[in-house]
Write an enzyme that holds these catalytic residues in place. Structure first.
Site, PDB file in Angstrom:
ATOM      1  CD  GLU A  62      -2.972  -1.131   0.234  1.00  0.00           C
ATOM      2  OE1 GLU A  62      -3.366  -0.141  -0.163  1.00  0.00           O
ATOM      3  OE2 GLU A  62      -3.286  -2.148  -0.278  1.00  0.00           O
ATOM      4  CG  ASP A  80      -8.212   4.061  -6.553  1.00  0.00           C
ATOM      5  OD1 ASP A  80      -8.801   5.301  -6.107  1.00  0.00           O
ATOM      6  OD2 ASP A  80      -8.179   3.214  -5.543  1.00  0.00           O
ATOM      7  CB  THR A  85      -6.433   5.989  -0.946  1.00  0.00           C
ATOM      8  OG1 THR A  85      -7.718   5.599  -1.724  1.00  0.00           O
ATOM      9  CG2 THR A  85      -6.019   4.726  -0.183  1.00  0.00           C
TER      10      THR A  85
END
Length: 277
Positions: A62, A80, A85
């Site tokens: 990640e 994305d 995020t």
């Protein structure tokens, strides 16, 4: 992080725990050895040392770093389609789990620096929009990450939505620490919603090819079938189409027969090499 981006919908536990079949059933061992084996078998991914290893491996994928505790403050839009995020597991503004996190944090600590964004987070849920979040949300997220209560809130939601359900399902299926980790990483990326690429449907796809140990199957065969189904799911979305976190990480541990996820561990993700001694 690809987290809930990776993740998405809160995970539902799908099975009641069932004891893993004894691997020594055919050859009775001395009492002392049996006790030792039972102690080893009892260790799951929820063992603190194993859990830390799991967090390091996920962080390698990640955040390209083993220092997962440095990721509480992490936040960016990785383009994305899931908006921002952020955090230790990739909570996303577009998938609902970031909203759940900030709501929980606000219950624990009313008036926190992120509470004012709750109306905007509700509006952008399900989209990649930043409406109502820009220009200061990322700065305020980093500021919140300095608060121990916010870090504990991230831990709480990680465990509630992703980690605990993965471990519970893994124990129910009779898989060891590696298998539980494989489940956890899948839930982190795909969530556990009703779509075809969610964790539960990856598992369902694998069940058409093999059986987990709890149903009399071979553990390695089952985990290979699960990883095959996971790779299929990853390839359904461009943002997840690089399957190295399976091919050059999880599959490496499995091929070595390291079902207990014991150190030392060496793997690669997205071309970067990592080691845990």
């Amino acid at each position: 992080m690809l987290g809930t981006a990776l993740l998405a919908v809160p995970v539902a536990a799908h099975a009641t725990a069932a004891p893993a079949p004894s691997r020594a059933a055919s050859a009775p061992a001395p009492a002392a050895a049996s006790a030792a084996e039972a102690a080893v078998a009892a260790v799951g991914l929820d063992d603190p040392a194993k859990k830390d290893i799991a967090m390091q491996i996920v962080s390698s994928a990640e955040n390209s770093s083993l220092d997962w505790k440095a990721q509480y403050k992490y936040i960016e839009d990785i383009d994305d389609g899931r908006g921002y995020t952020a955090g230790i597991i990739g909570f996303c503004s577009g998938t609902g789990d970031m909203l759940d996190l900030v709501e929980y944090y606000t219950q624990v600590k009313p008036g926190n620096v992120l509470a004012k964004y709750l109306p905007a987070l509700r509006e952008v849920d399900g989209t990649d929009s930043h409406a109502g979040l820009d220009p200061n949300f990322t700065k305020d997220w980093a500021k919140a990450a300095q608060d121990a209560e916010f870090r504990k809130a991230q831990d709480h939601e990680r465990d509630r939505v992703y980690f605990n359900p993965a471990v519970k399902q893994g124990k129910s299926d009779g898989v060891g620490v590696l298998g539980q980790f494989i489940y956890y990483d899948a839930i982190v990326m795909h969530g556990d919603g009703g779509d075809s690429t969610s964790f539960r449907n990856i598992r369902k796809r694998a069940l058409s090819k093999a059986k987990p140990p709890s149903q009399g199957g071979n553990e390695t065969t089952w985990l290979n079938a699960f990883l095959d189904a996971r790779v299929w799911a990853m390839k359904q979305e461009e943002a997840h189409s690089d399957t190295s976190r399976v091919d050059t990480a999880q599959r490496v541990f499995l091929k070595k027969g390291n079902l207990a996820l014991n150190t030392p561990l060496d793997w690669k993700v997205y071309g970067d090499s990592f080691h845990i001694g």
